[in-house]
Scaffold this active site. Structure first.
Site, short mmCIF file in Angstrom:
data_model
loop_
_atom_site.label_atom_id
_atom_site.label_comp_id
_atom_site.label_asym_id
_atom_site.label_seq_id
_atom_site.Cartn_x
_atom_site.Cartn_y
_atom_site.Cartn_z
N TYR A 122 0.85 -1.19 0.00
CA TYR A 122 0.00 0.00 0.00
C TYR A 122 0.89 1.24 0.00
O TYR A 122 1.75 1.40 0.87
CB TYR A 122 -0.91 0.02 1.25
N GLN A 252 11.96 15.20 10.11
CA GLN A 252 10.88 14.25 10.40
C GLN A 252 9.60 14.97 10.81
O GLN A 252 8.50 14.49 10.55
CB GLN A 252 11.31 13.24 11.46
N HIS A 255 6.88 15.45 8.18
CA HIS A 255 6.08 14.34 7.66
C HIS A 255 4.61 14.47 8.04
O HIS A 255 3.72 14.22 7.23
CB HIS A 255 6.59 13.01 8.24
N GLU A 320 12.10 5.50 16.36
CA GLU A 320 12.20 4.96 15.00
C GLU A 320 13.60 5.28 14.44
O GLU A 320 14.31 4.40 13.98
CB GLU A 320 11.11 5.61 14.13
N HIS A 321 13.97 6.57 14.48
CA HIS A 321 15.31 6.98 14.02
C HIS A 321 16.07 7.59 15.19
O HIS A 321 15.53 8.45 15.88
CB HIS A 321 15.22 8.08 12.95
N HIS A 413 -1.36 -40.82 19.55
CA HIS A 413 0.01 -40.43 19.19
C HIS A 413 0.96 -41.61 19.44
O HIS A 413 1.78 -41.97 18.59
CB HIS A 413 0.49 -39.25 20.03
N1 NAD Z 1 5.68 5.53 8.40
C1 NAD Z 1 5.95 5.75 7.13
O1 NAD Z 1 6.94 5.28 6.57
C2 NAD Z 1 4.98 6.57 6.31
C3 NAD Z 1 5.29 6.86 5.00
C4 NAD Z 1 4.34 7.54 4.23
C5 NAD Z 1 3.13 7.94 4.80
N2 NAD Z 1 2.87 7.65 6.10
C6 NAD Z 1 1.57 8.02 6.68
O2 NAD Z 1 0.55 7.68 5.78
C7 NAD Z 1 -0.55 8.55 5.98
C8 NAD Z 1 -1.06 9.06 4.65
O3 NAD Z 1 -2.35 9.49 4.82
P1 NAD Z 1 -3.28 9.99 3.62
O4 NAD Z 1 -4.63 10.19 4.22
O5 NAD Z 1 -2.64 11.13 2.96
O6 NAD Z 1 -3.29 8.83 2.57
P2 NAD Z 1 -3.80 7.31 2.65
O7 NAD Z 1 -3.49 6.74 1.33
O8 NAD Z 1 -3.30 6.62 3.86
O9 NAD Z 1 -5.39 7.42 2.79
C9 NAD Z 1 -6.20 7.93 1.79
C10 NAD Z 1 -7.48 7.12 1.77
O10 NAD Z 1 -8.14 7.19 3.04
C11 NAD Z 1 -9.49 6.92 2.85
N3 NAD Z 1 -10.29 7.87 3.63
C12 NAD Z 1 -10.08 9.19 3.78
N4 NAD Z 1 -11.08 9.72 4.53
C13 NAD Z 1 -11.92 8.71 4.84
C14 NAD Z 1 -13.13 8.62 5.58
N5 NAD Z 1 -13.68 9.68 6.17
N6 NAD Z 1 -13.72 7.43 5.69
C15 NAD Z 1 -13.18 6.32 5.10
N7 NAD Z 1 -12.05 6.35 4.37
C16 NAD Z 1 -11.43 7.53 4.25
C17 NAD Z 1 -9.80 7.09 1.40
O11 NAD Z 1 -10.13 5.87 0.86
C18 NAD Z 1 -8.50 7.58 0.78
O12 NAD Z 1 -8.28 6.99 -0.48
C19 NAD Z 1 -0.09 9.65 6.91
O13 NAD Z 1 -0.59 9.37 8.20
C20 NAD Z 1 1.44 9.50 6.89
O14 NAD Z 1 2.07 9.90 8.08
C21 NAD Z 1 3.76 6.98 6.85
N1 HSO Z 2 11.11 9.00 7.31
C1 HSO Z 2 10.03 8.16 6.76
C2 HSO Z 2 9.87 6.93 7.63
O1 HSO Z 2 9.72 7.22 8.90
C3 HSO Z 2 10.29 7.68 5.39
C4 HSO Z 2 10.40 8.70 4.33
C5 HSO Z 2 9.98 8.61 3.06
N2 HSO Z 2 10.33 9.75 2.43
C6 HSO Z 2 10.96 10.51 3.28
N3 HSO Z 2 11.01 9.87 4.45
ZN ZN Z 3 11.46 10.88 6.25
#
Ligand code: NAD
Ligand code: HSO
Ligand code: ZN
Length: 422
Positions: A122, A252, A255, A320-321, A413
């Site tokens: 995903y 960070q 993000h 994490e980091h 057994h």
């Molecule tokens: N830890 C990591 O490495 C890392 C990397 C990238 C992103 N992230 C995290 O991913 C997340 C990305 O979030 P995003 O929302 O931009 O994208 P996402 O792709 O996680 O979610 C988008 C989807 O959420 C659903 N959605 C939105 N509102 C909704 C509702 N009210 N009811 C039901 N479904 C709903 C929809 O289907 C939409 O397509 C952030 O929290 C970010 O911090 C973490």
């Molecule tokens: N720092 C994030 C993970 O914690 C990963 C990421 C993607 N792009 C930039 N940073």
């Molecule tokens: Zn990052």
């Protein structure tokens, strides 16, 4: 950023994990059951509702890949290739082989290692659509030998995916990319629809709906982890530069509003300088709203009297980091027990690891580095134990085994063993 002096090594600093509201859980359950009953039709319908775009097909087409390459600079394509090569080379070192051992009685025991057949990655949408996350999830799967790797990601307003994501996927030879996001994507990957065949394991971060859906389908399929917002802890002494520490903390913080950036230092002077630097630098960032909200809510500077207490604080945070900006980072590596990734010294700024060095950037968050590890090749493989007893080994041992079976009251057994000796 708040500055707090810490003198006690037994400080408690853990954050609580967002497990969603009852309403969010109900929404996710309803989305999953609708995808199970209505298949593709539900995917198109939820995409219209949540992503506000009407699609004619879910699968990314060759024309979309071509357009992505046209949009991206050649130089960037080359940089993606170089990062991919570094990541592949690092993960190749992780790959384990099956092993078999024999004893004098002619018994063979072993561990057969098999790659998963199919995994789904995903890739979150919105401003967090990272080409680097495509590389970090797909490459270890390829190194493990996974044959079918599928990507899903929510479409943008133009009904496609960001060019960087498409180019990174194409560079890795991924052909199956579907424009669907949220809980509906997770349901499709777990149960399958007319267009998307089910996978065995779902990887990748996402918002609360994605995280809850992954929890719901766990057991039907495996999942990697529930990744929380990004975190950084910098451990420093007076030798580190405040401007560099502040810049790394903000890397960070940008993000997510819920990301956390923490400095643990032995120098009060430096703490005060970093606080001012963060205020100065955050105001100049394009994502200043997110970064400022993050440092205002979760940013913190802890000042300790000595390095020993600072290390205890870092181990308690289990970040994490972890960046180590002390006079001799290697000298304390052994004492740093809990962190997803440890960056040693001034030239190992955290983004070096996010994009390029080679180790995975999918790391345990929320203190889970106490018991879990970065995403790695093992996550895409499973093991089968191999037992091949010789007649001699069986004859020498079957009575002992039958006795153990009867100790547990399991007569069938015991008889299974004795049947061979009639
Ligand atoms: N830890 C990591 O490495 C890392 C990397 C990238 C992103 N992230 C995290 O991913 C997340 C990305 O979030 P995003 O929302 O931009 O994208 P996402 O792709 O996680 O979610 C988008 C989807 O959420 C659903 N959605 C939105 N509102 C909704 C509702 N009210 N009811 C039901 N479904 C709903 C929809 O289907 C939409 O397509 C952030 O929290 C970010 O911090 C973490
Ligand atoms: N720092 C994030 C993970 O914690 C990963 C990421 C993607 N792009 C930039 N940073
Ligand atoms: Zn990052």
């Amino acid at each position: 950023m708040k500055i707090t002096r810490i003198t006690d090594k037994k400080v408690s600093l853990r954050r609580t994990i967002d497990t969603g509201t009852e309403e969010q859980r109900k929404i996710v359950q309803s989305i999953i059951s609708t995808v199970r009953s209505d298949g593709d039709k539900a995917l198109f319908s939820y995409t219209e509702t949540f992503d506000k775009v009407s699609l004619s097909s879910l699968k990314v087409t060759e024309e979309e890949f071509t357009a992505a390459y046209e949009e991206l600079d050649n130089e960037l394509v080359e940089i993606i290739r170089e990062a991919a090569a570094n990541i592949r080379s690092f993960h190749e070192k992780q790959k384990r082989e099956s092993w078999f051992s024999y004893n004098d009685e002619g018994t063979m025991l072993g561990q057969k290692i098999t790659a998963l057949d199919a995994v789904g990655v995903y890739v979150p949408g919105g401003t967090a659509a990272y080409p680097s996350s495509v590389l970090m999830n797909v490459i270890p799967a390829q190194v493990a030998g996974v044959k079918r790797i599928v990507i899903t990601s929510p479409p943008n307003q133009q009904g496609t995916l960001p060019a960087g994501v498409l180019v990174a996927a194409k560079e890795l030879g991924i052909a199956e990319i579907y424009k669907v996001g949220g809980a509906q994507a997770i349901a499709a990957l777990a149960y399958g629809t007319e267009t998307i065949a089910a996978v065995d394991k779902i990887m990748g971060p996402g918002n609360i709906f994605v995280a809850l859906a992954k929890r719901e389908v766990f057991g039907i399929v495996d999942i990697d982890m529930i990744a929380g917002p990004s975190e950084i802890v910098v451990l420093s002494d007076e030798t580190a530069r405040a401007n560099e520490i502040a810049a790394d903390l903000l890397s960070q913080a940008e993000h997510d509003k819920n990301s956390s950036s923490i400095l643990v230092t032995t120098s009060m002077n430096q703490a005060e300088e970093v606080k001012l630097e963060v205020e100065k630098q955050v105001a100049t960032l394009p994502r200043k709203e997110i970064a400022k909200a993050s440092v205002d809510t979760y940013g913190h500077i802890y000042v300790t009297d000595d390095l020993e207490t600072a290390i205890a604080v870092v181990n308690e945070l289990a970040p994490e980091h972890l960046e180590v900006l002390t006079e001799n980072p290697l000298a304390i590596l052994n004492d740093l027990k809990h962190a997803g990734a440890i960056f040693l010294g001034r030239y190992s700024s955290e983004p070096v690891g996010d994009y390029f060095a080679g180790p995975n950037h999918v790391l345990p968050t929320n203190g889970t580095a106490r018991f879990s590890s970065p995403l790695n090749v093992d996550d895409f493989m499973k093991k089968s134990s191999i037992i091949s007893y010789s007649e001699k080994a069986f004859t020498n041992n079957y009575e002992k085994i039958a006795k153990l079976a009867r100790l547990e009251g399991l007569e069938a057994h015991a008889r299974a063993l004795e049947e061979r000796r009639k």
